[in-house]
Write a protein that holds these residues in place. Sequence first.
Motif, mmCIF file in Angstrom:
data_model
loop_
_atom_site.group_PDB
_atom_site.id
_atom_site.type_symbol
_atom_site.label_atom_id
_atom_site.label_comp_id
_atom_site.label_asym_id
_atom_site.label_seq_id
_atom_site.Cartn_x
_atom_site.Cartn_y
_atom_site.Cartn_z
ATOM 1 N N VAL A 33 42.110 34.791 28.167
ATOM 2 C CA VAL A 33 43.557 34.726 28.384
ATOM 3 C C VAL A 33 44.286 35.650 27.408
ATOM 4 O O VAL A 33 45.204 36.383 27.785
ATOM 5 C CB VAL A 33 44.063 33.271 28.264
ATOM 6 N N ARG A 34 43.861 35.628 26.148
ATOM 7 C CA ARG A 34 44.510 36.482 25.146
ATOM 8 C C ARG A 34 44.306 37.961 25.448
ATOM 9 O O ARG A 34 45.241 38.753 25.382
ATOM 10 C CB ARG A 34 43.976 36.151 23.754
ATOM 11 N N ILE A 35 43.080 38.336 25.776
ATOM 12 C CA ILE A 35 42.794 39.745 26.102
ATOM 13 C C ILE A 35 43.615 40.178 27.301
ATOM 14 O O ILE A 35 44.219 41.255 27.299
ATOM 15 C CB ILE A 35 41.291 39.947 26.350
ATOM 16 N N ASN A 36 43.654 39.347 28.325
ATOM 17 C CA ASN A 36 44.415 39.694 29.530
ATOM 18 C C ASN A 36 45.905 39.846 29.207
ATOM 19 O O ASN A 36 46.555 40.785 29.676
ATOM 20 C CB ASN A 36 44.205 38.638 30.609
ATOM 21 N N ARG A 37 46.446 38.947 28.396
ATOM 22 C CA ARG A 37 47.864 39.022 28.024
ATOM 23 C C ARG A 37 48.157 40.308 27.247
ATOM 24 O O ARG A 37 49.142 40.998 27.516
ATOM 25 C CB ARG A 37 48.257 37.800 27.203
ATOM 26 N N GLU A 38 47.293 40.646 26.308
ATOM 27 C CA GLU A 38 47.503 41.858 25.516
ATOM 28 C C GLU A 38 47.380 43.114 26.374
ATOM 29 O O GLU A 38 48.120 44.080 26.186
ATOM 30 C CB GLU A 38 46.511 41.902 24.353
ATOM 31 N N ARG A 55 48.482 47.397 31.805
ATOM 32 C CA ARG A 55 47.291 47.399 32.657
ATOM 33 C C ARG A 55 47.274 46.142 33.525
ATOM 34 O O ARG A 55 47.756 45.092 33.126
ATOM 35 C CB ARG A 55 46.033 47.456 31.798
ATOM 36 N N THR A 56 46.665 46.263 34.700
ATOM 37 C CA THR A 56 46.531 45.105 35.577
ATOM 38 C C THR A 56 45.290 44.314 35.187
ATOM 39 O O THR A 56 44.416 44.801 34.459
ATOM 40 C CB THR A 56 46.401 45.525 37.047
ATOM 41 N N THR A 57 45.192 43.108 35.712
ATOM 42 C CA THR A 57 44.017 42.281 35.448
ATOM 43 C C THR A 57 42.764 42.960 35.985
ATOM 44 O O THR A 57 41.719 42.961 35.338
ATOM 45 C CB THR A 57 44.188 40.888 36.079
ATOM 46 N N GLN A 58 42.856 43.559 37.161
ATOM 47 C CA GLN A 58 41.704 44.231 37.756
ATOM 48 C C GLN A 58 41.243 45.402 36.889
ATOM 49 O O GLN A 58 40.050 45.601 36.705
ATOM 50 C CB GLN A 58 42.035 44.721 39.179
ATOM 51 N N GLN A 59 42.168 46.171 36.333
ATOM 52 C CA GLN A 59 41.800 47.270 35.446
ATOM 53 C C GLN A 59 41.108 46.739 34.191
ATOM 54 O O GLN A 59 40.145 47.349 33.710
ATOM 55 C CB GLN A 59 43.037 48.071 35.045
ATOM 56 N N THR A 60 41.565 45.631 33.675
ATOM 57 C CA THR A 60 40.958 45.022 32.496
ATOM 58 C C THR A 60 39.536 44.576 32.801
ATOM 59 O O THR A 60 38.618 44.801 32.008
ATOM 60 C CB THR A 60 41.799 43.829 32.014
ATOM 61 N N ILE A 61 39.333 43.951 33.946
ATOM 62 C CA ILE A 61 37.998 43.483 34.332
ATOM 63 C C ILE A 61 37.053 44.664 34.507
ATOM 64 O O ILE A 61 35.905 44.627 34.039
ATOM 65 C CB ILE A 61 38.076 42.633 35.618
ATOM 66 N N GLU A 62 37.502 45.719 35.170
ATOM 67 C CA GLU A 62 36.655 46.897 35.374
ATOM 68 C C GLU A 62 36.293 47.551 34.045
ATOM 69 O O GLU A 62 35.158 47.978 33.837
ATOM 70 C CB GLU A 62 37.338 47.896 36.304
ATOM 71 N N ALA A 63 37.231 47.628 33.113
ATOM 72 C CA ALA A 63 36.948 48.209 31.794
ATOM 73 C C ALA A 63 35.916 47.357 31.054
ATOM 74 O O ALA A 63 35.007 47.902 30.409
ATOM 75 C CB ALA A 63 38.232 48.322 30.983
ATOM 76 N N ALA A 64 36.025 46.045 31.161
ATOM 77 C CA ALA A 64 35.060 45.155 30.509
ATOM 78 C C ALA A 64 33.677 45.311 31.126
ATOM 79 O O ALA A 64 32.670 45.337 30.409
ATOM 80 C CB ALA A 64 35.522 43.706 30.619
ATOM 81 N N ARG A 65 33.622 45.426 32.445
ATOM 82 C CA ARG A 65 32.329 45.617 33.121
ATOM 83 C C ARG A 65 31.672 46.915 32.671
ATOM 84 O O ARG A 65 30.468 46.937 32.403
ATOM 85 C CB ARG A 65 32.510 45.617 34.631
#
Length: 57
Positions: free
Chosen positions: A27-32, A38-48
């Motif tokens: 939740v914290r990473i997504n909020r930051e 950045r969108t949630t999808q961009q965050t997930i793709e970067a993490a992957r």
Amino acid sequence: MAPPAYIISRVADPVFALAIGIAAAAVRINREEKEKGRTTQQTIEAARRRLGFPARS
């Protein structure tokens, strides 16, 4: 001597604590990341990519 007090059970308490900790971090990473635009999808793709998982087609 009083028996130990468990919230759920001796085994489930640590598992529950890990799940809560991981969820809080996500939740914290997504909020930051949203604050950076950045969108949630961009965050997930970067993490992957960072963790070495193959990209989705």
